[in-house]
Design a protein around this motif. Structure first.
Motif, mmCIF file in Angstrom:
data_model
loop_
_atom_site.group_PDB
_atom_site.id
_atom_site.type_symbol
_atom_site.label_atom_id
_atom_site.label_comp_id
_atom_site.label_asym_id
_atom_site.label_seq_id
_atom_site.Cartn_x
_atom_site.Cartn_y
_atom_site.Cartn_z
ATOM 1 N N LEU A 332 16.241 -6.766 39.291
ATOM 2 C CA LEU A 332 15.177 -7.365 39.232
ATOM 3 C C LEU A 332 14.683 -7.363 39.959
ATOM 4 O O LEU A 332 14.124 -8.969 40.286
ATOM 5 C CB LEU A 332 16.903 -8.437 40.262
ATOM 6 C CG LEU A 332 17.984 -8.739 39.200
ATOM 7 C CD1 LEU A 332 19.022 -9.690 40.012
ATOM 8 C CD2 LEU A 332 17.929 -9.440 37.921
ATOM 9 N N SER A 333 13.664 -6.795 40.559
ATOM 10 C CA SER A 333 12.831 -6.438 41.225
ATOM 11 C C SER A 333 11.296 -7.236 39.951
ATOM 12 O O SER A 333 11.440 -6.797 39.152
ATOM 13 C CB SER A 333 12.107 -4.855 41.344
ATOM 14 O OG SER A 333 10.692 -5.067 42.878
ATOM 15 N N SER A 334 10.243 -7.772 40.893
ATOM 16 C CA SER A 334 8.924 -8.147 39.856
ATOM 17 C C SER A 334 8.761 -7.273 40.371
ATOM 18 O O SER A 334 8.243 -6.371 40.720
ATOM 19 C CB SER A 334 8.759 -8.908 41.027
ATOM 20 O OG SER A 334 9.561 -10.082 41.146
ATOM 21 N N PRO A 335 8.098 -6.519 38.186
ATOM 22 C CA PRO A 335 7.120 -5.869 38.245
ATOM 23 C C PRO A 335 5.786 -6.134 38.441
ATOM 24 O O PRO A 335 5.272 -7.691 38.767
ATOM 25 C CB PRO A 335 6.967 -6.204 36.215
ATOM 26 C CG PRO A 335 7.429 -7.472 36.282
ATOM 27 C CD PRO A 335 8.013 -7.819 37.636
ATOM 28 N N ASN A 336 4.297 -5.618 38.836
ATOM 29 C CA ASN A 336 3.444 -5.687 38.621
ATOM 30 C C ASN A 336 2.886 -6.359 36.964
ATOM 31 O O ASN A 336 3.316 -6.799 36.595
ATOM 32 C CB ASN A 336 1.964 -4.352 38.937
ATOM 33 C CG ASN A 336 1.889 -3.788 37.492
ATOM 34 O OD1 ASN A 336 2.474 -4.034 36.837
ATOM 35 N ND2 ASN A 336 2.252 -2.136 37.952
ATOM 36 N N GLU A 337 1.307 -7.075 37.686
ATOM 37 C CA GLU A 337 0.680 -7.937 36.322
ATOM 38 C C GLU A 337 0.732 -6.932 35.377
ATOM 39 O O GLU A 337 1.230 -7.666 34.056
ATOM 40 C CB GLU A 337 -0.089 -8.358 37.235
ATOM 41 C CG GLU A 337 -0.560 -9.907 36.061
ATOM 42 C CD GLU A 337 -2.136 -10.467 36.490
ATOM 43 O OE1 GLU A 337 -2.957 -11.079 35.315
ATOM 44 O OE2 GLU A 337 -2.366 -9.968 37.921
ATOM 45 N N GLU A 338 0.185 -5.764 35.130
ATOM 46 C CA GLU A 338 0.390 -5.280 34.263
ATOM 47 C C GLU A 338 1.900 -4.065 33.358
ATOM 48 O O GLU A 338 1.380 -4.936 31.585
ATOM 49 C CB GLU A 338 -0.232 -3.191 34.038
ATOM 50 C CG GLU A 338 -1.146 -2.601 33.028
ATOM 51 C CD GLU A 338 -1.041 -1.553 33.880
ATOM 52 O OE1 GLU A 338 -1.719 -0.424 32.873
ATOM 53 O OE2 GLU A 338 -1.496 -1.429 34.479
ATOM 54 N N ASN A 339 2.161 -4.474 34.142
ATOM 55 C CA ASN A 339 3.974 -4.554 33.197
ATOM 56 C C ASN A 339 4.402 -5.709 32.574
ATOM 57 O O ASN A 339 5.002 -5.696 31.538
ATOM 58 C CB ASN A 339 4.705 -3.978 33.556
ATOM 59 C CG ASN A 339 4.610 -2.278 34.871
ATOM 60 O OD1 ASN A 339 3.875 -1.354 33.526
ATOM 61 N ND2 ASN A 339 4.710 -1.932 35.333
ATOM 62 N N PHE A 340 4.146 -6.608 32.959
ATOM 63 C CA PHE A 340 4.151 -7.823 32.682
ATOM 64 C C PHE A 340 4.428 -8.165 31.418
ATOM 65 O O PHE A 340 4.822 -8.829 30.792
ATOM 66 C CB PHE A 340 4.217 -9.042 34.016
ATOM 67 C CG PHE A 340 5.126 -10.526 33.709
ATOM 68 C CD1 PHE A 340 4.274 -11.337 32.803
ATOM 69 C CD2 PHE A 340 5.949 -11.076 34.216
ATOM 70 C CE1 PHE A 340 4.809 -12.097 32.405
ATOM 71 C CE2 PHE A 340 6.687 -12.222 33.980
ATOM 72 C CZ PHE A 340 5.574 -13.032 33.385
ATOM 73 N N ASP A 341 2.725 -8.114 31.365
ATOM 74 C CA ASP A 341 1.953 -8.631 30.404
ATOM 75 C C ASP A 341 2.995 -7.240 29.130
ATOM 76 O O ASP A 341 2.921 -8.492 27.821
ATOM 77 C CB ASP A 341 0.736 -8.515 31.175
ATOM 78 C CG ASP A 341 0.286 -9.659 31.805
ATOM 79 O OD1 ASP A 341 0.985 -10.506 31.818
ATOM 80 O OD2 ASP A 341 -1.177 -9.516 31.976
ATOM 81 N N MET A 342 2.559 -6.250 29.569
ATOM 82 C CA MET A 342 2.777 -5.562 29.007
ATOM 83 C C MET A 342 4.291 -5.811 28.151
ATOM 84 O O MET A 342 4.962 -5.699 26.459
ATOM 85 C CB MET A 342 3.215 -4.030 29.029
ATOM 86 C CG MET A 342 3.572 -2.993 27.994
ATOM 87 S SD MET A 342 3.017 -1.426 28.768
ATOM 88 C CE MET A 342 4.639 -1.116 30.320
ATOM 89 N N ILE A 343 5.383 -5.750 28.532
ATOM 90 C CA ILE A 343 6.656 -6.380 28.754
ATOM 91 C C ILE A 343 6.973 -7.637 27.851
ATOM 92 O O ILE A 343 7.076 -7.598 25.899
ATOM 93 C CB ILE A 343 7.695 -6.396 30.007
ATOM 94 C CG1 ILE A 343 7.532 -5.347 30.060
ATOM 95 C CG2 ILE A 343 9.391 -6.901 29.402
ATOM 96 C CD1 ILE A 343 8.410 -5.862 31.764
ATOM 97 N N LEU A 344 5.633 -8.828 27.958
ATOM 98 C CA LEU A 344 5.436 -10.052 27.248
ATOM 99 C C LEU A 344 5.002 -9.870 25.966
ATOM 100 O O LEU A 344 5.659 -10.864 25.109
ATOM 101 C CB LEU A 344 4.967 -10.852 28.120
ATOM 102 C CG LEU A 344 5.375 -12.501 27.669
ATOM 103 C CD1 LEU A 344 5.988 -13.138 28.067
ATOM 104 C CD2 LEU A 344 3.613 -13.379 28.528
ATOM 105 N N ARG A 345 4.004 -8.741 26.420
ATOM 106 C CA ARG A 345 3.780 -8.783 24.428
ATOM 107 C C ARG A 345 4.627 -7.856 24.293
ATOM 108 O O ARG A 345 3.935 -8.882 22.502
ATOM 109 C CB ARG A 345 2.438 -7.749 25.045
ATOM 110 C CG ARG A 345 1.337 -7.271 23.526
ATOM 111 C CD ARG A 345 -0.036 -6.507 23.294
ATOM 112 N NE ARG A 345 -0.047 -6.270 22.247
ATOM 113 C CZ ARG A 345 -1.150 -5.395 22.020
ATOM 114 N NH1 ARG A 345 -1.615 -5.174 23.698
ATOM 115 N NH2 ARG A 345 -1.882 -5.406 21.136
ATOM 116 N N HIS A 346 5.075 -7.453 24.206
ATOM 117 C CA HIS A 346 6.186 -6.438 23.568
ATOM 118 C C HIS A 346 7.081 -7.577 22.795
ATOM 119 O O HIS A 346 7.414 -7.591 21.403
ATOM 120 C CB HIS A 346 6.911 -5.754 24.463
ATOM 121 C CG HIS A 346 7.769 -4.275 23.653
ATOM 122 N ND1 HIS A 346 7.245 -3.979 22.304
ATOM 123 C CD2 HIS A 346 8.753 -3.795 23.467
ATOM 124 C CE1 HIS A 346 8.428 -3.378 21.544
ATOM 125 N NE2 HIS A 346 9.256 -3.130 22.558
#
Length: 359
Positions: A332-346
């Protein structure tokens, strides 16, 4: 085929913050199709329950329209990036060690405080229906919180919906060992059976934990496996998004309770998935979105012409990034912005590709 004339059902899996963000990407695609208004029923488990709770939380406890969604999504991203709920909850435990057996309660309190998650189940409008799925330890059945009722079919149901969304989402994400089960009080509520008859001898409390233990896809709420398959609630098109990640490269000889649960849940999911996939293949009335799949794999059996396939694949994220998303840790830990955007894009591209390839 246009989606904005369908009655859509969503089944969104568990998988921690990875799943929460992945499903936000799936919703982004639906918003692009102007289809959020056509959702009839959303069934969520674990991380997906947190995802949809965030959507309601940052839209005044209303499900957003397709036009509103991107603004809501940006608010969610800002909140998740600003406050790490897992770390905050760990700190809460350090200062309040007596709450070691109330970890879902701590998560709920922190989601209220930092993620604006202050609504009640009773605050939600009837459509889309939202089933927040947990598992009843005593009955072994799916215990859900929804606008219709709260409970499971073996234990019984209550129509008293004065219950915190944040607590229901925390129950749904209470993975055994990592978060753990918590007591749910049945007192001061009227309970009825499937026929509407009052139940007098219900236990004073039960224990709830992660809905993924029973059905990690959340599929049961919208789909029946019997008689060749059938949708519930007048749904005529379904989007099932599986953001769970079973690591089959586990170290030889390494075994623990969590691993045994992973194996069991994976087998149950496989049975449900095969039934659903066979159903939508025959009836052309749904898609199955699986985390980690690259466009080339998704389109392998598509009847699209070669040039169209190549165009989609060219614009899709890399296979390496797809695998990074799949293998992103369940936390449940917050990702960094790069990973957030990568997961969202996927999540967005995966759902869009499944639809473009077969409809």
């Amino acid at each position: 085929m246009a989606l904005n004339d369908k009655k859509i059902g969503l089944a969104l899996s568990g998988g921690g913050i990875r799943a929460a963000i992945f499903h936000l990407g799936v919703l982004r695609w639906l918003a692009e199709e102007n289809a959020l208004e056509n959702i009839e029923h959303i069934s969520t488990v674990s991380g997906a329950s947190i995802s949809i709770a965030l959507v309601y939380s940052f839209n005044n406890n209303k499900f957003p329209s397709s036009k509103e969604y991107n603004e809501v999504l940006q608010k969610i991203k800002n909140a998740v990036m600003k406050k790490d709920i897992e770390k905050t909850s760990i700190f809460s435990l350090i200062f309040h060690p007596s709450k070691i057996f109330k970890r879902p309660e701590i998560i709920s309190d922190n989601m209220k405080k930092y993620w604006n998650m202050n609504g009640k189940i009773s605050d939600l409008v009837k459509t889309p229906r939202w089933s927040i799925n947990t598992t009843t330890v005593e009955t072994g059945k799916r215990f859900s919180f929804s606008q219709k009722h709260i409970g499971d079919y073996k234990l019984g149901y209550t129509e008293d919906l004065n219950y915190d969304i944040s607590m229901a989402a925390a129950f749904s994400a209470a993975f055994p060992i990592l978060v753990g089960m918590q007591k749910f009080s049945t007192e001061n509520r009227k309970w009825i059976d499937n026929d509407g008859k009052e139940i007098k001898n219900i236990p004073k409390y039960i224990h709830l934990w992660d809905g993924g233990v029973y059905d990690n896809l959340g599929l049961e709420a919208i789909y029946k496996m019997n008689n060749g398959g059938e949708f519930k609630d007048n749904i005529n098109f379904a989007v099932v998004a599986n953001a769970s990640s079973f690591n089959d490269k586990y170290a030889v000889g390494k075994m623990d309770i969590k691993r045994l649960l992973d194996i069991s849940m994976s087998q149950v999911d496989a049975l449900r998935t095969r039934s659903y996939f066979d159903f939508i293949s025959r009836n052309k009335n749904g898609i199955y979105v699986k985390i980690g799949n690259h466009a080339s794999k998704i389109l392998n059996m598509s009847s699209l012409d070669k040039n169209k396939k190549e165009e989609i694949i060219k614009n899709y994220d890399t296979e390496e990034n797809c695998q990074k998303v799949k293998n992103y840790k369940t936390t449940l830990s917050s990702p960094n912005e790069e990973n957030f955007d990568m997961i969202l894009r996927h999540g967005y591209e995966n759902a869009k590709c499944c639809y473009l390839g077969y409809f």
